[in-house]
Design a protein around this motif. Sequence first.
Motif, short mmCIF file in Angstrom:
data_model
loop_
_atom_site.label_atom_id
_atom_site.label_comp_id
_atom_site.label_asym_id
_atom_site.label_seq_id
_atom_site.Cartn_x
_atom_site.Cartn_y
_atom_site.Cartn_z
N UNK A 1 0.85 -1.20 0.00
CA UNK A 1 0.00 0.00 0.00
C UNK A 1 0.88 1.25 0.00
N UNK A 2 1.93 1.21 0.82
CA UNK A 2 2.79 2.38 0.89
C UNK A 2 3.45 2.64 -0.45
N UNK A 3 3.91 1.60 -1.10
CA UNK A 3 4.58 1.75 -2.39
C UNK A 3 3.63 2.40 -3.41
N UNK A 4 2.37 1.96 -3.41
CA UNK A 4 1.39 2.55 -4.35
C UNK A 4 1.20 4.03 -4.07
N UNK B 1 13.19 -4.57 1.02
CA UNK B 1 13.89 -3.71 0.05
C UNK B 1 13.59 -4.19 -1.37
N UNK B 2 13.67 -5.50 -1.56
CA UNK B 2 13.44 -6.07 -2.90
C UNK B 2 12.02 -5.78 -3.36
N UNK B 3 11.09 -5.87 -2.42
CA UNK B 3 9.68 -5.72 -2.78
C UNK B 3 9.33 -4.29 -3.18
N UNK B 4 9.87 -3.30 -2.47
CA UNK B 4 9.34 -1.96 -2.72
C UNK B 4 10.33 -0.95 -3.30
N UNK B 5 11.63 -1.26 -3.29
CA UNK B 5 12.58 -0.21 -3.69
C UNK B 5 12.81 -0.16 -5.20
N UNK B 6 13.08 1.04 -5.70
CA UNK B 6 13.54 1.17 -7.08
C UNK B 6 15.01 0.77 -7.15
N UNK B 7 15.76 1.25 -6.14
CA UNK B 7 17.18 0.86 -6.05
C UNK B 7 17.51 0.54 -4.61
N UNK B 8 18.48 -0.36 -4.46
CA UNK B 8 18.93 -0.77 -3.13
C UNK B 8 20.40 -0.37 -2.99
N UNK B 9 20.71 0.30 -1.87
CA UNK B 9 22.11 0.60 -1.56
C UNK B 9 22.54 -0.38 -0.48
N UNK C 1 10.95 -10.27 -7.96
CA UNK C 1 11.14 -9.08 -8.79
C UNK C 1 11.27 -9.43 -10.28
N UNK C 2 10.99 -10.68 -10.60
CA UNK C 2 11.08 -11.07 -12.01
C UNK C 2 9.67 -11.13 -12.61
N UNK C 3 9.43 -10.30 -13.61
CA UNK C 3 8.09 -10.34 -14.21
C UNK C 3 7.91 -11.58 -15.07
N UNK C 4 6.67 -11.92 -15.33
CA UNK C 4 6.38 -13.04 -16.22
C UNK C 4 6.34 -12.48 -17.65
N UNK C 5 7.20 -12.97 -18.50
CA UNK C 5 7.23 -12.49 -19.88
C UNK C 5 6.64 -13.54 -20.81
N UNK C 6 6.16 -13.06 -21.95
CA UNK C 6 5.63 -13.94 -22.98
C UNK C 6 6.58 -15.09 -23.30
N UNK C 7 7.87 -14.71 -23.42
CA UNK C 7 8.85 -15.72 -23.84
C UNK C 7 9.07 -16.82 -22.81
N UNK C 8 8.62 -16.59 -21.55
CA UNK C 8 8.79 -17.63 -20.52
C UNK C 8 7.69 -18.69 -20.60
N UNK C 9 6.63 -18.38 -21.30
CA UNK C 9 5.45 -19.25 -21.24
C UNK C 9 5.57 -20.43 -22.20
N UNK C 10 4.86 -21.49 -21.85
CA UNK C 10 4.78 -22.64 -22.76
C UNK C 10 3.43 -22.62 -23.44
#
Length: 403
Positions: free
Chosen positions: A201-204, A223-231, A272-281
């Motif tokens: 909710x906060x990220x939105x 950090x992985x879930x909500x950050x644009x960048x991680x230091x 953090x990995x989106x599902x892409x067309x090329x991944x699908x069977x």
Amino acid sequence: MVDEGARHATDASDDTATPPGEVMIRLRGVRKEYADGTVAVEGLDLDVRRGELVALVGPSGCGKSTILRMVNRLIEPSGGSIEVDGTDVIHADGPTMRRGIGYVIQSGGLFPHRTVADNVATVPRLVGWDRRRTRERVDELLGLVGLDAQRHGPRYPHELSGGQRQRVGVARALAVDPPVLLMDEPFGAVDPLVRDRLQIEFRRLQQRLGTTVLLVTHDIDEAVRIADRIAVLSVGGRLEQYDAPANVLGAPATEFVADFVGADRGLRRLAVTPILDEDLEHPPTVQVSDTTDHALALLEASHLDYAVVLDGDALRGWVSQQALRRGHTVGEVRRRFDDTVDCRDSLKTGFSEIVAHDAGWLPVLDGERYMGVLTPDSVHRALRRLLPERVDGELPRVVNLAV
Ligand SMILES: Nc1ncnc2c1ncn2[C@@H]1O[C@H](COP(=O)(O)OP(=O)(O)OP(=O)(O)O)[C@@H](O)[C@H]1O
């Protein structure tokens, strides 16, 4: 070949490597030595772009809170320069500057003897807003963080749950719409389920308001879930890597980073990995109105036991060869999938659904439209997509960076 890790780690100090976007928080050569001689931060360069959410992570004592508090000068730096929105923080008037920078700490940091509404009204009153404008803003902010002004506004902090207190802390920090928000372990005090929801909710909210956020957390998953960048920092506020979550997990710049993000970083990367067309069977598809003979012929030709059933391009279920022998049309013998995956979900969500349903495959939809199926194999393929190049089948190398 350019050393990716080195490029990321020096990102803040090398102008040619800084990604585009206006810099909102700029630290240069920042140093903090406490009175007892402890050097908490030594020569830190860091840029945060406007509208970006940056998470500072690292082991206990590496200087995260010190860095955060130097940005609003709750702690005076011993050296270097800090600019927020082009203003030199070190020479600005502390109290005035702090009103323009929201600050949220663990468990909300609310005033216990003031009501929720009064807590949220703190800064608007300080900056001289009239009663009506302040009240309207308080109501609006409580609504924004999912609380009810009538119900929760008159309560005292101890009459709220931990998650609700945290929301009030965020509402209070956003009261005068600060362009910059500093957050120190903001979700640390709430239980994991509430934390997940608050983070999303906060990220939105942050994306909607375009607030620049610098956030300290112990929790790499947060950090992985909500950050644009991680230091990623090591002791002495040393910047080991500064990059997008997928790169920190997929290509740790130093052994320190690899250790810190953990042996299960592969699993973390799923989030953090989106599902892409090329991944699908793409198993055979049949239409719900097709005859079973037609569908059987198709399956026999493809040497597969199952087909996906569609109506146009909308999903209607699946059929097995065995079931097809028992009916006249596909529609009579089709079965529904237990669940579906949205193409905007992460691989983690998709994979969890597969595991939760003990299914070998689940269909992926774009709205109503069927796109293909996700299988454990396709999850594996997608993860490999992010790995750095392998040399002769070796495991990816961790780049050792001597800075
Ligand atoms: N007031 C102080 N006086 C002396 N040393 C301090 C003071 N505050 C912090 N330190 C030291 O500075 C270093 C960095 O502390 P800091 O609180 O910034 O780390 P942190 O990464 O936020 O730690 P944690 O994750 O445990 O909160 C630590 O060695 C700490 O002991």
